[in-house]
Design an enzyme around this catalytic site. Sequence first.
Site, PDB file in Angstrom:
ATOM      1  N   THR A  55      31.397  62.196  44.483  1.00  0.00           N
ATOM      2  CA  THR A  55      32.266  61.519  45.661  1.00  0.00           C
ATOM      3  C   THR A  55      33.310  61.342  46.061  1.00  0.00           C
ATOM      4  OG1 THR A  55      31.877  59.778  44.134  1.00  0.00           O
ATOM      5  CG2 THR A  55      29.469  61.704  45.014  1.00  0.00           C
ATOM      6  N   CYS A  63      26.349  50.001  36.884  1.00  0.00           N
ATOM      7  CA  CYS A  63      26.178  49.880  38.291  1.00  0.00           C
ATOM      8  C   CYS A  63      24.481  50.343  38.319  1.00  0.00           C
ATOM      9  CB  CYS A  63      26.637  51.079  38.673  1.00  0.00           C
ATOM     10  SG  CYS A  63      26.671  51.507  40.470  1.00  0.00           S
ATOM     11  N   ARG A  88      37.660  55.761  44.483  1.00  0.00           N
ATOM     12  CA  ARG A  88      37.403  54.764  45.917  1.00  0.00           C
ATOM     13  C   ARG A  88      36.897  53.627  44.951  1.00  0.00           C
ATOM     14  NH1 ARG A  88      35.594  57.605  50.007  1.00  0.00           N
ATOM     15  NH2 ARG A  88      35.158  59.421  48.678  1.00  0.00           N
ATOM     16  N   CYS A  93      28.738  48.290  43.107  1.00  0.00           N
ATOM     17  CA  CYS A  93      28.679  47.085  42.154  1.00  0.00           C
ATOM     18  C   CYS A  93      29.972  46.807  41.775  1.00  0.00           C
ATOM     19  CB  CYS A  93      28.565  48.113  40.405  1.00  0.00           C
ATOM     20  SG  CYS A  93      30.119  49.683  40.842  1.00  0.00           S
ATOM     21  N   TRP A 446      54.040  19.815  16.619  1.00  0.00           N
ATOM     22  CA  TRP A 446      52.630  19.408  16.951  1.00  0.00           C
ATOM     23  C   TRP A 446      52.678  19.673  19.265  1.00  0.00           C
ATOM     24  CZ3 TRP A 446      50.190  16.294  20.330  1.00  0.00           C
ATOM     25  CH2 TRP A 446      48.761  15.962  20.685  1.00  0.00           C
ATOM     26  N   TYR A 450      51.059  22.693  21.646  1.00  0.00           N
ATOM     27  CA  TYR A 450      49.350  22.051  22.435  1.00  0.00           C
ATOM     28  C   TYR A 450      49.903  22.189  23.335  1.00  0.00           C
ATOM     29  CZ  TYR A 450      46.519  18.605  24.086  1.00  0.00           C
ATOM     30  OH  TYR A 450      45.700  17.956  24.692  1.00  0.00           O
ATOM     31  N   ASP A 466      47.900  18.873  13.186  1.00  0.00           N
ATOM     32  CA  ASP A 466      47.099  18.617  13.850  1.00  0.00           C
ATOM     33  C   ASP A 466      46.067  17.430  12.506  1.00  0.00           C
ATOM     34  OD1 ASP A 466      45.682  18.055  16.491  1.00  0.00           O
ATOM     35  OD2 ASP A 466      44.213  18.124  15.087  1.00  0.00           O
TER      36      ASP A 466
END
Length: 532
Positions: A55, A63, A88, A93, A446, A450, A466
């Site tokens: 296809t 799917c 394609r 789905c 630190w 962060y 920390d």
Amino acid sequence: MSENRESWPTGGASLHRMDRPAAHDHLPDERICEQARMSRDARFDGLFFTAVTSTRIYCRPVCPAPAPKPINVTYYRHAAAAEAAGFRPCLRCRPELSPADGAWRRGDETIARALKLIDQGWLGERSLSELAAAVNLGERQLRRLFHDRLGASPIDVHSTRRLLFAKQLLTETHLPITQVALAAGFGSLSRFNASFRDSYRMAPRDLRRQKSEAVGEAVVLRLPYRPPYDFAAMLDFLRGRALPGVERVDTDSYARVIGDAGAPGWLRVSRWDDGAQAHALKLELHGASPARMLEIVGRLRRMFDLDADPEVIAGALSQDPRLRPLLRKRPGLRLPSGWDGFEIAVRAVIGQQVSVAAARTLTSRLALHYGTALVTPFDEHLAHLFPTPEVLVDADLTRIGLTRARAQTITEMSRALLDGRVDFRGERTLEDFVARWVALPGIGPWTAQYMAMRALGHPDAFPAEDLVLQKAVPVDGSRMSAKALLARAEAWRPWRAYAVIQLWRDSMTAPAAATSASKQAPPAKTPRRKAA
């Protein structure tokens, strides 16, 4: 995956024949792929795609259509590889809704950094050679790396990303096709129409389920993720740091002002309430420029950590006996990032060695005093834009209660961003990012780590200084040194930031938890203080 599915038009030039591809580094074994697609195993959704040669359509492994014969099936590692081979996307789905394979976009691997730049739209504005140079490779090396790992070229990945986003907009929204083209990164409607028709053998208008020229209504999109996802914990984290006037976080959603003073808008993110198997967040966009939609979606995917693979992360971290029970208790805990890098940087500096509540109060003052007030607020909680580096570089921030040292740090940080000494660019490695930021006065390891966690969403960022982490890892009430903590965390790479979030969350919910989300260990011979 059915050979008698809802089909695409087959007009136009015939698609070229494609032989079964050689196995790529990270394509699961074919027997595993076969078993996963036959059982519609959601754990493999987004990890590979199933292409049906009879296809010329490719699908997700989940799917719901009847499965095609194995002789007609070819497996691809990436949607771009399937599309480059002339397949394609399935209309049933919808591959554009598959959860992203975050392994490709996380950490410091060259391909991860290149993909982050592609996600930021680099190839829409720059050449492939410039992309290669940004990640310190030659163009030929970059092409080879993508082919070996993804089975597709960087240009293929860029093109597929744009077309699948356009397909989602055409399917889920009422946006006019001209705005869909702009949102997907196409410079003109004619170029969009040609690309869509060449790739999918149909015109964009033929995909439309409804047509509407409505203006001003919310654009609603799905943001898929790989389960489990602890959205409540994500909102808890963001709620404690939300800035009044800029953000609103309730028990169900996150909202904020976006854009600029000339064209402000706002967004809301909540859980997609469409059955237990939705596995998606719901994005509502109000007043956003179509040209920024792809960027907005990318920011939110990073902010809410939607590309993470919880199973892979848990598999690595659960080897540590301290983390194993935490991962079992909260398997869907994600890494909370932030909307804007500069905003997170300001928050980090203000939050040095003070509580989360105190940092939020000071940052809120800064936002309200120096941010742009909207002429027409969206509501009482969404009325200001966060200030820019251009505004704060000349501001006297001591007026809102910041210490002179913090104010000077933010001023210098703003100046460094404007002159390019520091940035939040996707091609930076963690080491490079931290080194650039700690070179600025007032920015220590630190703060830089962060910021890497919350501004970049870097999965391996690790603030070893920390105090909460240093106390949280031992179970005997002792405190580890930063050096000892770094040594212990070596086994957590490249997911150390997820260990941080687990330990912070555990500390916050413990009976004797402090009110702050983290604490920075003080320098030697100084009084102990809190940090946000």
